[in-house]
Enzyme design. Structure first.
Site, mmCIF file in Angstrom:
data_model
loop_
_atom_site.group_PDB
_atom_site.id
_atom_site.type_symbol
_atom_site.label_atom_id
_atom_site.label_comp_id
_atom_site.label_asym_id
_atom_site.label_seq_id
_atom_site.Cartn_x
_atom_site.Cartn_y
_atom_site.Cartn_z
ATOM 1 N NE ARG A 138 -31.901 25.856 -24.019
ATOM 2 C CZ ARG A 138 -30.982 26.548 -23.363
ATOM 3 N NH1 ARG A 138 -30.625 27.748 -23.834
ATOM 4 N NH2 ARG A 138 -30.428 26.072 -22.264
ATOM 5 C CD GLU A 197 -28.236 24.754 -30.004
ATOM 6 O OE1 GLU A 197 -27.553 24.433 -29.005
ATOM 7 O OE2 GLU A 197 -28.977 25.738 -30.007
ATOM 8 C CG HIS A 220 -26.327 27.263 -27.501
ATOM 9 N ND1 HIS A 220 -27.316 26.317 -27.352
ATOM 10 C CD2 HIS A 220 -26.413 28.074 -26.404
ATOM 11 C CE1 HIS A 220 -27.976 26.542 -26.212
ATOM 12 N NE2 HIS A 220 -27.440 27.598 -25.629
#
Length: 304
Positions: free
Chosen positions: A219, A248, A267
């Site tokens: 993260r 994000e 991601h």
């Protein structure tokens, strides 16, 4: 229950949610809207989602992005799905190889007709030290693969004991500073919590060797992003591989996009064709079960 349910599928960036599962049996009872963009403003997001009864986020049976206490207080059921395979582990090693062997750089050189045939010397793994910040399920699996390449593996986390480290087959570093100082490759494998936010900051990054590589597939906020940017732009380490960020999707003008010697992925470490099929099929089944009044497996406090 209303005779017609409105469903919102969120963050379906690739636009595949409706293709990878069978939603046909609920068409008479529900309407589905798919959103491929992301709204960061909470008020705007709340306004968008106000008409919906069901919100779908792509995830498994562990979810720390939803306020479970608030959901429980409002009587909202939060459920999840199973997955398939271990795409995050595969992605971790894809980033290791990409950064160590400069694959994207040399691919670009060849395709752009660079007259110099070989421009960089790849970094070998054998004998190098892989430092794991966190040795849970993914950290342990990463360690096993590292040893296949002859790497030495160190581990440290705030709660890691010598016994747990030995069980995972890694050496316990004396301290967090020691973990960073000895690293040739430093990889993060912790969950984001108040205790781990900005656990990696200026001091930790400064402890890395100039030849070290830094990786984060966990993260973004575990790392102080400003400190990381400063480290990368001043070339204090050899390079980095990142799959996660503070915000994000990563803003188009974000300085990480132009940082030197860094490989960025959106991601998508958790994504694979088989995992997506399992998730979306399970999600469609959960919705169908809800519409039919069947019991759902609930997630409590972020876990099943």
């Amino acid at each position: 229950m209303s005779s017609h349910i409105h469903i919102a599928i969120l963050d379906d960036y690739q636009g595949v949610a409706l293709e990878l599962a069978d939603w046909s049996n609920m068409q008479s009872k529900a309407s589905i809207d798919v959103y491929r963009d992301t709204i960061h403003d909470e008020d705007q997001l709340a306004k968008r989602l106000e008409p919906y009864t069901i919100y779908i986020t792509t995830t498994g049976f562990v979810n720390r992005s939803i306020d479970m206490v608030a959901a429980a207080a409002k009587g909202i059921i939060v459920t999840g799905t199973g997955g398939y395979g271990d795409p995050t582990l595969e992605h971790i090693w894809a980033l290791f190889f990409e950064v160590a062997r400069s694959i994207a750089v040399e691919d670009k050189n060849v395709k752009n007709a660079n007259p110099q045939w070989q421009t960089l010397i790849p970094i070998g793994l054998s004998g190098k030290t892989l430092s794991l910040l966190g040795v849970g399920r993914l950290g342990g699996k990463t360690a096993k693969i590292a040893k296949l390449f002859g790497m030495r593996v160190l581990g440290w986390s705030p709660n890691l004991t010598k016994e747990r480290a030995e069980a995972a087959g890694v050496e316990l570093a004396e301290s967090k500073e020691d973990l960073f100082k000895q690293a040739d490759f430093l990889s993060i494998h912790l969950v984001l919590a108040p205790s781990t936010r900005h656990l990696v900051g200026k001091a930790e990054l400064a402890a890395l060797k100039p030849t070290a590589f830094f990786f984060n597939t966990s993260r973004g906020p575990i790392v102080d992003e400003e400190a990381l940017l400063d480290t990368l732009y001043n070339k204090r380490i050899a390079g980095a591989g990142l799959d996660v960020y503070d915000i994000e999707p990563l803003p188009l003008n974000h300085p990480l996009r132009k940082a030197p010697n860094v490989v960025l992925t959106p991601h998508n470490a958790y994504i694979s064709d088989d995992n997506y099929k399992a998730w979306w099929s399970g999600t469609a089944q959960n919705v169908s079960n809800y519409l039919e009044g069947k019991e759902l497996r609930a997630i409590l406090n972020g876990k099943e």
